[in-house]
Structures are given as C-alpha cells and as structure tokens.
Design an enzyme around this catalytic site. Structure first.
Site, short mmCIF file in Angstrom:
data_model
loop_
_atom_site.label_atom_id
_atom_site.label_comp_id
_atom_site.label_asym_id
_atom_site.label_seq_id
_atom_site.Cartn_x
_atom_site.Cartn_y
_atom_site.Cartn_z
N ARG A 1 84.23 102.93 -20.42
CA ARG A 1 84.21 101.53 -20.02
C ARG A 1 85.44 101.11 -19.23
O ARG A 1 85.34 100.39 -18.23
CB ARG A 1 84.14 100.66 -21.30
CG ARG A 1 83.92 99.19 -21.06
CD ARG A 1 84.11 98.40 -22.38
NE ARG A 1 83.37 98.95 -23.48
CZ ARG A 1 82.13 98.59 -23.82
NH1 ARG A 1 81.51 97.64 -23.17
NH2 ARG A 1 81.54 99.17 -24.85
N GLY B 1 87.32 104.43 -25.72
CA GLY B 1 87.24 103.20 -26.50
C GLY B 1 88.10 102.05 -26.05
O GLY B 1 87.95 100.93 -26.55
N TYR C 1 77.81 100.71 -19.12
CA TYR C 1 76.69 100.41 -20.02
C TYR C 1 75.76 99.37 -19.42
O TYR C 1 75.17 98.57 -20.13
CB TYR C 1 77.21 100.01 -21.42
CG TYR C 1 78.16 101.04 -21.97
CD1 TYR C 1 77.69 102.27 -22.40
CD2 TYR C 1 79.55 100.83 -21.99
CE1 TYR C 1 78.55 103.26 -22.86
CE2 TYR C 1 80.42 101.81 -22.45
CZ TYR C 1 79.91 103.02 -22.88
OH TYR C 1 80.76 104.00 -23.33
N PRO D 1 87.74 108.30 -21.59
CA PRO D 1 87.53 106.89 -21.25
C PRO D 1 86.22 106.69 -20.50
O PRO D 1 85.85 107.51 -19.65
CB PRO D 1 88.72 106.57 -20.35
CG PRO D 1 89.02 107.87 -19.66
CD PRO D 1 88.72 108.94 -20.69
N CYS E 1 59.27 89.48 -21.28
CA CYS E 1 58.60 88.71 -22.33
C CYS E 1 59.23 88.97 -23.69
O CYS E 1 58.63 89.60 -24.56
CB CYS E 1 57.12 89.04 -22.34
SG CYS E 1 56.38 88.69 -20.74
N GLU E 2 60.44 88.50 -23.85
CA GLU E 2 61.20 88.58 -25.10
C GLU E 2 62.16 87.41 -25.12
O GLU E 2 62.81 87.14 -24.09
CB GLU E 2 62.07 89.86 -25.14
CG GLU E 2 61.34 91.17 -25.12
CD GLU E 2 60.79 91.59 -26.48
OE1 GLU E 2 61.21 91.03 -27.52
OE2 GLU E 2 59.93 92.47 -26.48
C1 LIG Z 1 80.93 106.39 -25.86
C2 LIG Z 1 81.94 107.45 -26.07
C3 LIG Z 1 83.12 107.44 -25.31
C4 LIG Z 1 83.45 106.37 -24.29
O1 LIG Z 1 83.68 105.14 -24.89
P1 LIG Z 1 84.28 103.93 -24.00
O2 LIG Z 1 84.39 102.83 -24.97
O3 LIG Z 1 83.29 103.66 -22.93
O4 LIG Z 1 85.59 104.38 -23.47
C5 LIG Z 1 84.01 108.47 -25.50
N1 LIG Z 1 83.77 109.46 -26.39
C6 LIG Z 1 82.65 109.50 -27.14
C7 LIG Z 1 82.45 110.62 -28.07
C8 LIG Z 1 81.70 108.50 -27.00
O5 LIG Z 1 80.60 108.55 -27.75
#
Ligand SMILES: *Cc1c(COP(=O)(O)O)cnc(C)c1O
Length: 417
Positions: A276, A239, A371, A274, A342-343
């Site tokens: 992102r 996250g 992503y 991790p 087409c959106e």
């Molecule tokens: C999506 C997800 C992550 C990764 O989240 P990031 O924001 O990309 O670090 C980690 N654990 C779980 C369970 C997720 O669903």
C-alpha cells in the site's frame, strides 16, 4: 498526492489532464502516476540504504504487469501469495532470487511452481505446510529455502479485517511454537532454514506495533543463533499505512530508523514487503456522474463506478477523498456517492460534502492505487475498468477495458444428453 493537483481548476496527473484521459479512454478508469510510483519506491528503498536489505513489493496491492515491470526495473523483489502472483512476477521480469512466497494455503502445485522458479524463500505458515514443502522439494530434487512466518501476537491497531499479527488470526506460527518448528525444519531433508518472517497487518499508522514485533522476533533470532541456527534474512513484512484522510502514519525515515535499530547486531539482511505505501497514493479511480436523486431527505449521487471497481468502502468502511475533475465555485451539497450495483453496500462515500453535481461531471476517488483494481470483480456482470499509466504528458493503457465477451470467456452452454 502531489502527482495529482489542480491547474486552473482542472485536475491533473503529472502534466496530463484527467478530463482528457477520461474523454479518450472512457469511465470508470484507474489512472496511476509513474512518477509517484517511482518516487515512492525509491524513497522506501533509500530509507534503508544504510543497511543490507531487500525490498519485495507486495504484488497483491496492485498486480498490473506494467507496474511490476516498473518495480523490477528499479531492482525490486516481489512478495507473492499465490501461483498466479508468481506467474505475474515472472512475466514482469522478476528473477527467482528476488521472490518470496507467503500465504496460509499454498497447494502442492503452487509449491512446485515456486521451487522450479528457484525463489529466494517460502514464508512457511504451518507445520503441515513445512512437511509438504519438504516433500515436494525432495520429489523435485531441490532444496526449498524457508523462513518461518511467526505471529508475534502484536495488535496492529488497524481494521480487524486487515490485522494479521494476533494469536487469534489464521496467519503464521505462534511465537512459543516457532522454536520447535525450527528444530523440526533443521531435521528434515529438502529444506534449508534461511530466515524468519512476520507481517502484522496493513494500514498501520503508528510505529509501536512494528517496534513491538521486531523486539519479540529479535529474541527468537538470538535464541536460534545460540542453538546453531543462524538466520540470513529477517523479513519484517509490509503494513505501513498511508494518508487517506487525516491519518498520520510514521514517515519512512522514522519507520526505517525504528526497524533498523530494532534489528541492530543481528547480522541479517532485512527484507520488507511494502504494498500500500508504494502504490496507494499513486492511483485514482475516475468516475462519471450519471444521476442525482433525493429519497425523502437523503441525497444520492449515482456514478458509473461501483463496489465491483473499488470495494474498500463497502468492505472496510474505508474513507477515500472524492475530488471533482473540474472545480467550480458555487453551492455544495451533502450526499452519498453510490454505484450502479444492486447492493446497499455499493457506495464510494457517505454523507460527503461535494460541489453541487451536474450530470456528466467527473469525479476522482483518490488514493485508489492499492487494493483498488486488485480487488475489482465482475459482479453484476460489469466489465472491469481499464488502467492507465501517466508519464508526464504521455499516457499508456496498461490494461484495456474488459468487454462483454470477456465476461463469458470460458463459459459454455449445457450440452444436451
Ligand atoms: C498484504 C501483505 C503485505 C502488504 O501489505 P501492505 O499493507 O499493503 O504493505 C505484505 N506481506 C504479506 C505477507 C501480506 O499478506
């Protein structure tokens, strides 16, 4: 984004000219910097070097086999959320003992697959799932190691679609209910309790939600210990956010210090998931300008990449920097950068100040490593773009461009009765 820089007004990835890659591979295309991927993984891992820990890269952020293999080679584990991701991780060389499996809707077949791979643990998201995992483990004569994914009811203060830690979300088990479920898990055959997990959302740019979550979970861990249910793993999820524009997420050192201190004395191996933060700024999407047009007063730059290639702007209203591959001095315009789909939601940028485009110009959509391709689709029957890994002066196509034939693979004409 230091791996992407200008040299004599031409954009480079490491020592490779982006324009040259585009010429060779065509557009649209994703480009990743091996150096950026490795540096970011190592920096994350190093931030926790003082404590017993395991980094499990979140496969869903970017699941290309070559990237997974790169991370596996650096010792990374993997966090998977489906049988397909488990397959990818195993194919990329991951070992079961470094795999963890989250997700609210694991099927019996997926659970069997994970049991056969002997994964480190399942992050269990409901009581009903716990019962199924236990039953499958008994049927296969195995023991399923489990961690309960708890929902700490913490507001991650991120986009509502990528916030997961509030009671109203579908994820995890609400904290007040967790204790009861641990008792249940202790009493059924087929499972062994090894940890607790939480993941409160994505693109989190302040430290407070992480600190709040760990302090709530800490109390649960202590309570469990006092009841004779010691936990080996404390899985704090992923996250951590990145800078797309002007966000100022906590530095890795600050993040690590806060979580290490929040977990001090619990005697658990810390697990992180991790996604992102590892790959986000290590990749770009390169697209070519097809046309420019003006509808009354509004200007549009029409490019050959669309929401099927990169859906974040359409889905979350996300901002991605757009850099020209060749910088010129001269007039600028304000325009929407839109794709061919087409959106009306098919845009990469709105009201963006950009150098006046010439047909054939190339643009780079920055921070597209996470992503990006992972959410790409074939909508409008558009083949998905290739992915290229740059390593210094060399490039490797790690996924070829899809063909029209790929688009209909598996489809069949109706047979007449
Ligand atoms: C999506 C997800 C992550 C990764 O989240 P990031 O924001 O990309 O670090 C980690 N654990 C779980 C369970 C997720 O669903």
């Amino acid at each position: 984004m230091q791996s992407f820089y200008y040299c004599s007004d031409h954009l480079y990835c490491e020592e490779t000219s982006i324009a040259k890659v585009a010429e060779k591979v065509g557009t649209p295309l994703y480009i990743y910097s091996r150096r950026a991927l490795e540096e970011q993984y190592r920096a994350f891992d190093a931030a926790f070097s003082g404590v017993d820990h395991l980094v499990c890269y979140a496969v869903k952020a970017n699941s290309n086999l070559a990237l997974l293999n790169l991370f596996a080679g650096m010792g990374s584990g993997f966090d998977v959320v489906s049988g397909g991701e488990l397959y990818r991780a195993l194919r990329a060389g991951a070992t079961g003992q470094r795999l963890i499996y989250a997700g609210v809707g694991k099927t019996a077949a997926e659970i069997d697959y994970a049991l056969q791979a002997n994964i480190l643990f399942f992050s269990v998201e409901s009581e009903a799932e716990l019962e199924v995992i236990a039953a499958r483990a008994r049927a296969l004569k195995r023991i399923a190691r489990i961690s309960l994914r708890v929902n700490p009811n913490v507001d991650a203060r991120t986009h509502p679609y990528i916030s997961t830690g509030l009671q109203k979300h579908k994820f995890g088990i609400n904290l007040p209910h967790a204790l009861k479920l641990y008792h249940r898990a202790r009493s059924i055959k087929g499972v062994r309790i090894v940890g607790v997990s939480c993941h409160i959302g994505s693109q989190i740019t302040s430290i407070e939600p992480f600190v709040a979550a760990v302090s709530k979970i800490r109390r649960l861990v202590e309570r469990l210990k006092s009841e004779g249910i010691p936990l080996r793993y404390l899985d704090l999820g992923g996250g951590l956010g990145i800078t797309y524009r002007d966000e100022t997420p906590p530095a890795l050192g600050e993040y690590a210090a806060a979580l290490i201190s929040g977990a001090r004395g619990l005697d658990c191996t810390l697990v992180f998931e991790p996604g992102r933060v590892i790959v986000g700024n290590a990749g770009i999407l390169v697209t070519q300008i097809l046309y420019s047009k003006t509808n009354t007063s509004k200007k549009f730059i029409i490019v050959d990449a669309g929401m099927n290639d990169l859906i974040r702007p359409s889905l979350y209203g996300s901002f991605h920097e757009i850099w020209p591959i060749q910088r010129r001095t001269g007039p600028k315009i304000t325009a929407d950068v839109v794709g061919p789909v087409c959106e009306s939601a098919d845009f990469l940028a709105k009201d963006r100040r950009l150098q006046k485009p010439l047909a054939g110009d190339l643009l780079s959509v920055m921070s597209s490593g996470a992503y990006g391709f992972a959410l790409a689709s074939n909508y409008n029957s558009r083949p998905r773009p290739p992915e290229v890994l740059v390593d210094g002066r060399t490039i490797q196509i790690i996924r070829t461009r899809e063909t029209y034939a790929d688009l209909i693979r598996g489809e069949q004409l109706m047979t007449e009765a």
